[in-house]
Design a protein around this motif. Sequence first.
Motif, PDB file in Angstrom:
ATOM      1  N   GLY A  32     -29.580  71.263  36.050  1.00  0.00           N
ATOM      2  CA  GLY A  32     -29.402  71.394  34.595  1.00  0.00           C
ATOM      3  C   GLY A  32     -28.036  70.937  34.115  1.00  0.00           C
ATOM      4  O   GLY A  32     -27.812  70.765  32.924  1.00  0.00           O
ATOM      5  N   LYS A  33     -27.105  70.708  35.039  1.00  0.00           N
ATOM      6  CA  LYS A  33     -25.740  70.355  34.608  1.00  0.00           C
ATOM      7  C   LYS A  33     -25.708  69.050  33.798  1.00  0.00           C
ATOM      8  O   LYS A  33     -25.039  68.974  32.776  1.00  0.00           O
ATOM      9  N   GLY A  37     -26.574  70.483  30.384  1.00  0.00           N
ATOM     10  CA  GLY A  37     -25.131  70.554  30.118  1.00  0.00           C
ATOM     11  C   GLY A  37     -24.615  69.339  29.365  1.00  0.00           C
ATOM     12  O   GLY A  37     -23.832  69.462  28.424  1.00  0.00           O
ATOM     13  N   LEU A  38     -25.035  68.145  29.788  1.00  0.00           N
ATOM     14  CA  LEU A  38     -24.619  66.918  29.089  1.00  0.00           C
ATOM     15  C   LEU A  38     -25.717  66.407  28.149  1.00  0.00           C
ATOM     16  O   LEU A  38     -25.452  65.589  27.271  1.00  0.00           O
ATOM     17  N   CYS A 116     -14.255  52.539  22.782  1.00  0.00           N
ATOM     18  CA  CYS A 116     -15.595  52.407  22.198  1.00  0.00           C
ATOM     19  C   CYS A 116     -15.580  51.988  20.728  1.00  0.00           C
ATOM     20  O   CYS A 116     -16.637  51.865  20.108  1.00  0.00           O
ATOM     21  N   PHE A 191      -8.367  58.643  27.314  1.00  0.00           N
ATOM     22  CA  PHE A 191      -9.205  57.749  28.128  1.00  0.00           C
ATOM     23  C   PHE A 191      -8.576  56.375  27.952  1.00  0.00           C
ATOM     24  O   PHE A 191      -8.397  55.915  26.831  1.00  0.00           O
ATOM     25  N   GLY A 205     -11.204  64.257  30.626  1.00  0.00           N
ATOM     26  CA  GLY A 205     -12.498  64.527  29.989  1.00  0.00           C
ATOM     27  C   GLY A 205     -12.465  65.563  28.881  1.00  0.00           C
ATOM     28  O   GLY A 205     -12.918  65.309  27.767  1.00  0.00           O
ATOM     29  N   ASN A 209     -12.898  65.044  24.714  1.00  0.00           N
ATOM     30  CA  ASN A 209     -13.878  65.728  23.857  1.00  0.00           C
ATOM     31  C   ASN A 209     -13.205  66.317  22.617  1.00  0.00           C
ATOM     32  O   ASN A 209     -13.726  66.202  21.507  1.00  0.00           O
ATOM     33  N   TYR A 212     -12.239  63.578  20.236  1.00  0.00           N
ATOM     34  CA  TYR A 212     -13.452  63.090  19.567  1.00  0.00           C
ATOM     35  C   TYR A 212     -13.811  64.013  18.399  1.00  0.00           C
ATOM     36  O   TYR A 212     -14.096  63.561  17.292  1.00  0.00           O
ATOM     37  N   ASN A 323     -23.901  56.303  28.401  1.00  0.00           N
ATOM     38  CA  ASN A 323     -22.873  55.722  27.547  1.00  0.00           C
ATOM     39  C   ASN A 323     -22.943  54.198  27.621  1.00  0.00           C
ATOM     40  O   ASN A 323     -23.312  53.634  28.663  1.00  0.00           O
ATOM     41  N   TYR A 325     -20.323  52.619  25.781  1.00  0.00           N
ATOM     42  CA  TYR A 325     -19.049  52.426  25.088  1.00  0.00           C
ATOM     43  C   TYR A 325     -19.255  51.814  23.694  1.00  0.00           C
ATOM     44  O   TYR A 325     -19.850  52.468  22.853  1.00  0.00           O
ATOM     45  N   TYR A 355     -16.259  56.427  17.440  1.00  0.00           N
ATOM     46  CA  TYR A 355     -15.035  56.945  18.045  1.00  0.00           C
ATOM     47  C   TYR A 355     -14.639  56.100  19.252  1.00  0.00           C
ATOM     48  O   TYR A 355     -15.482  55.804  20.109  1.00  0.00           O
TER      49      TYR A 355
HETATM   50  N1  ACO Z   1     -27.131  74.111  33.273  1.00  0.00           N
HETATM   51  C1  ACO Z   1     -26.816  73.951  31.960  1.00  0.00           C
HETATM   52  N2  ACO Z   1     -25.569  73.635  31.523  1.00  0.00           N
HETATM   53  C2  ACO Z   1     -24.604  73.473  32.443  1.00  0.00           C
HETATM   54  C3  ACO Z   1     -24.853  73.637  33.827  1.00  0.00           C
HETATM   55  C4  ACO Z   1     -26.190  73.973  34.228  1.00  0.00           C
HETATM   56  N3  ACO Z   1     -26.526  74.123  35.507  1.00  0.00           N
HETATM   57  N4  ACO Z   1     -23.702  73.430  34.488  1.00  0.00           N
HETATM   58  C5  ACO Z   1     -22.767  73.134  33.569  1.00  0.00           C
HETATM   59  N5  ACO Z   1     -23.298  73.173  32.328  1.00  0.00           N
HETATM   60  C6  ACO Z   1     -22.641  72.887  31.054  1.00  0.00           C
HETATM   61  C7  ACO Z   1     -21.284  73.528  30.916  1.00  0.00           C
HETATM   62  O1  ACO Z   1     -21.413  74.859  30.480  1.00  0.00           O
HETATM   63  C8  ACO Z   1     -20.654  72.641  29.870  1.00  0.00           C
HETATM   64  O2  ACO Z   1     -21.148  72.995  28.606  1.00  0.00           O
HETATM   65  P1  ACO Z   1     -20.178  73.039  27.326  1.00  0.00           P
HETATM   66  O3  ACO Z   1     -19.657  71.641  27.159  1.00  0.00           O
HETATM   67  O4  ACO Z   1     -21.046  73.444  26.219  1.00  0.00           O
HETATM   68  O5  ACO Z   1     -19.090  74.003  27.646  1.00  0.00           O
HETATM   69  C9  ACO Z   1     -21.226  71.241  30.199  1.00  0.00           C
HETATM   70  O6  ACO Z   1     -22.370  71.498  31.009  1.00  0.00           O
HETATM   71  C10 ACO Z   1     -20.244  70.337  30.951  1.00  0.00           C
HETATM   72  O7  ACO Z   1     -19.850  70.962  32.137  1.00  0.00           O
HETATM   73  P2  ACO Z   1     -18.303  71.181  32.505  1.00  0.00           P
HETATM   74  O8  ACO Z   1     -18.255  71.771  33.873  1.00  0.00           O
HETATM   75  O9  ACO Z   1     -17.607  71.883  31.392  1.00  0.00           O
HETATM   76  O10 ACO Z   1     -17.668  69.740  32.472  1.00  0.00           O
HETATM   77  P3  ACO Z   1     -17.639  68.602  33.599  1.00  0.00           P
HETATM   78  O11 ACO Z   1     -16.565  68.868  34.565  1.00  0.00           O
HETATM   79  O12 ACO Z   1     -19.004  68.342  34.121  1.00  0.00           O
HETATM   80  O13 ACO Z   1     -17.206  67.339  32.714  1.00  0.00           O
HETATM   81  C11 ACO Z   1     -17.145  65.788  30.908  1.00  0.00           C
HETATM   82  C12 ACO Z   1     -17.902  66.960  31.540  1.00  0.00           C
HETATM   83  C13 ACO Z   1     -15.711  66.242  30.554  1.00  0.00           C
HETATM   84  C14 ACO Z   1     -17.861  65.366  29.653  1.00  0.00           C
HETATM   85  C15 ACO Z   1     -17.099  64.628  31.937  1.00  0.00           C
HETATM   86  O14 ACO Z   1     -18.413  64.195  32.194  1.00  0.00           O
HETATM   87  C16 ACO Z   1     -16.277  63.444  31.472  1.00  0.00           C
HETATM   88  O15 ACO Z   1     -15.078  63.418  31.689  1.00  0.00           O
HETATM   89  N6  ACO Z   1     -16.933  62.409  30.847  1.00  0.00           N
HETATM   90  C17 ACO Z   1     -16.257  61.207  30.398  1.00  0.00           C
HETATM   91  C18 ACO Z   1     -15.398  61.424  29.157  1.00  0.00           C
HETATM   92  C19 ACO Z   1     -16.207  61.461  27.884  1.00  0.00           C
HETATM   93  O16 ACO Z   1     -17.352  61.085  27.826  1.00  0.00           O
HETATM   94  N7  ACO Z   1     -15.550  61.888  26.766  1.00  0.00           N
HETATM   95  C20 ACO Z   1     -16.188  61.890  25.456  1.00  0.00           C
HETATM   96  C21 ACO Z   1     -15.415  61.196  24.360  1.00  0.00           C
HETATM   97  S1  ACO Z   1     -14.552  59.768  24.881  1.00  0.00           S
HETATM   98  C22 ACO Z   1     -15.668  58.538  25.415  1.00  0.00           C
HETATM   99  O17 ACO Z   1     -16.553  58.150  24.703  1.00  0.00           O
HETATM  100  C23 ACO Z   1     -15.494  57.974  26.713  1.00  0.00           C
END
Ligand code: ACO
Length: 442
Positions: A32-33, A37-38, A116, A191, A205, A209, A212, A323, A325, A355
């Motif tokens: 589910g992560k 989550g994403l 992006c 980034f 990361g 967020n 953004y 993504n 971008y 963004y």
């Molecule tokens: N089931 C459901 N949800 C879950 C689970 C699970 N098993 N495990 C984790 N989650 C949720 C978390 O609670 C969290 O939710 P929240 O955001 O509502 O708090 C979410 O999943 C993400 O998990 P995290 O552990 O907080 O974060 P992670 O270390 O996985 O990193 C991140 C996520 C920061 C988005 C990473 O993927 C990243 O760096 N991505 C690239 C940067 C990015 O896209 N930035 C966005 C704007 S800039 C751009 O466009 C590039």
Amino acid sequence: PENVGVLAMEMYFPKRCVSQTEMETFDGVSAGKYTIGLGQEKMAFIDDREDIQSICLTAVKSLMEKHNISYTDIGRLEVGTETIIDKSKSVKTCLMTLFLEHGNTEIEGIDTTNACYGGFAAFSNAVNWVESSSWDGRFAIVVAGDLALYASGAARPTSGAGVVAMLVGKDAPIVVERGLRGTHMEHAYDFYKPDMHSEYPVVDGKFSNTCYLRAFDSCYNRYMARLAKTEEKEKPNMDDIDYVVCHSPYAKLVNKSFARASYNDFIRDKDNEKYAALKPFEEMSYADSLENKDLERALMGLTKSGYAQKVGPTAYAPKQIGNMYTAAVWAGLASLISEVDSETLQNKRIMLYSYGSGLAASMISFRVRSSTEELKTKLNLRQRLEERTHSKPEDFAAAMKIRENTHNACDMIPTGDLENIATGTYYIEKIDDKWRRFYKRK
Ligand code: ACO
């Protein structure tokens, strides 16, 4: 010229994708992560057979063919990308090979880069050109495309790849509304890509967020202030918007920004009954509002049905691809046109938020003026996305490895199997000892 906007759209995405559920198992993270989550379902990827120039060639060629556009009718071509393969020569000049075949070498426009945001900047340049004294009466093409790649780790499941090519001109079915745009720019290391030896970004990361969301708030409030003036409304809010397209690094962040819109509406109109659930957060500082999970939950609850209606259809394609971008926000617009029938879209207002880290952000809106039926049929997104090849996470990891090994290489023939390239797609035939790239179309 009146009613300047989008006349036609084409989207290119790779033939291969990987399931995010399988990625969760492969990466050994909790189930589910990535999917919950994403909020992502699948992720598109390519190996060393394609590069930014080949994927843009594919998108432009396909736009011209599907919409029967004459190559001599194009007077401007803008490219927005952050996938850099040359510190001097643009992707645009490579795309000129398509136009030279038809005797057209008089085409303005060049590449624009800032994470992006480049695709929005390119689009904005094209619209401004059509509305200006430099306009020569012809159409513009805007190309937004990227390979969104991350080193293995938390950010990798937010990878993807895709290109959107658009025909821009007057009397368009999807028209840019004048006088409403809002912009927010500042200096931030959220980034960026300082290492020329790698295709991967350096990314903070969590900070990205927050950047953004802060930029979203700022653009949204500026947009609403302009709407208040032009439409003489005291307290404009999300009810004035029919659909919302946001740059989509992953779907959950788009969901959160849509929820933020209502927080901003509430701050402007604190006594309105419909925001009663937010009353306990009335005195919260702005900085806290960006971090507070109780507020986030309250906002997500309040905006749940609004999200399904106004954002859901725009999220379909980005969830399936990942993504892209610069292309991600335009893929959201293509998704909306594909998911909602033309009749329903008539006269509707579409808000669009772009963004780019670093950071640059803008918000504009479109009004749908006439039928989008032809655009939808020719995009054929649902069918094309469903027909892709589903690969294993191991194949995705291997493709990333091939790219790492051949990055910046010269005098080489890519090893990626041509089986993984769809018919009509451009691919790299070879890169010679002077780093000159040669392409073929399958
Ligand atoms: N089931 C459901 N949800 C879950 C689970 C699970 N098993 N495990 C984790 N989650 C949720 C978390 O609670 C969290 O939710 P929240 O955001 O509502 O708090 C979410 O999943 C993400 O998990 P995290 O552990 O907080 O974060 P992670 O270390 O996985 O990193 C991140 C996520 C920061 C988005 C990473 O993927 C990243 O760096 N991505 C690239 C940067 C990015 O896209 N930035 C966005 C704007 S800039 C751009 O466009 C590039």
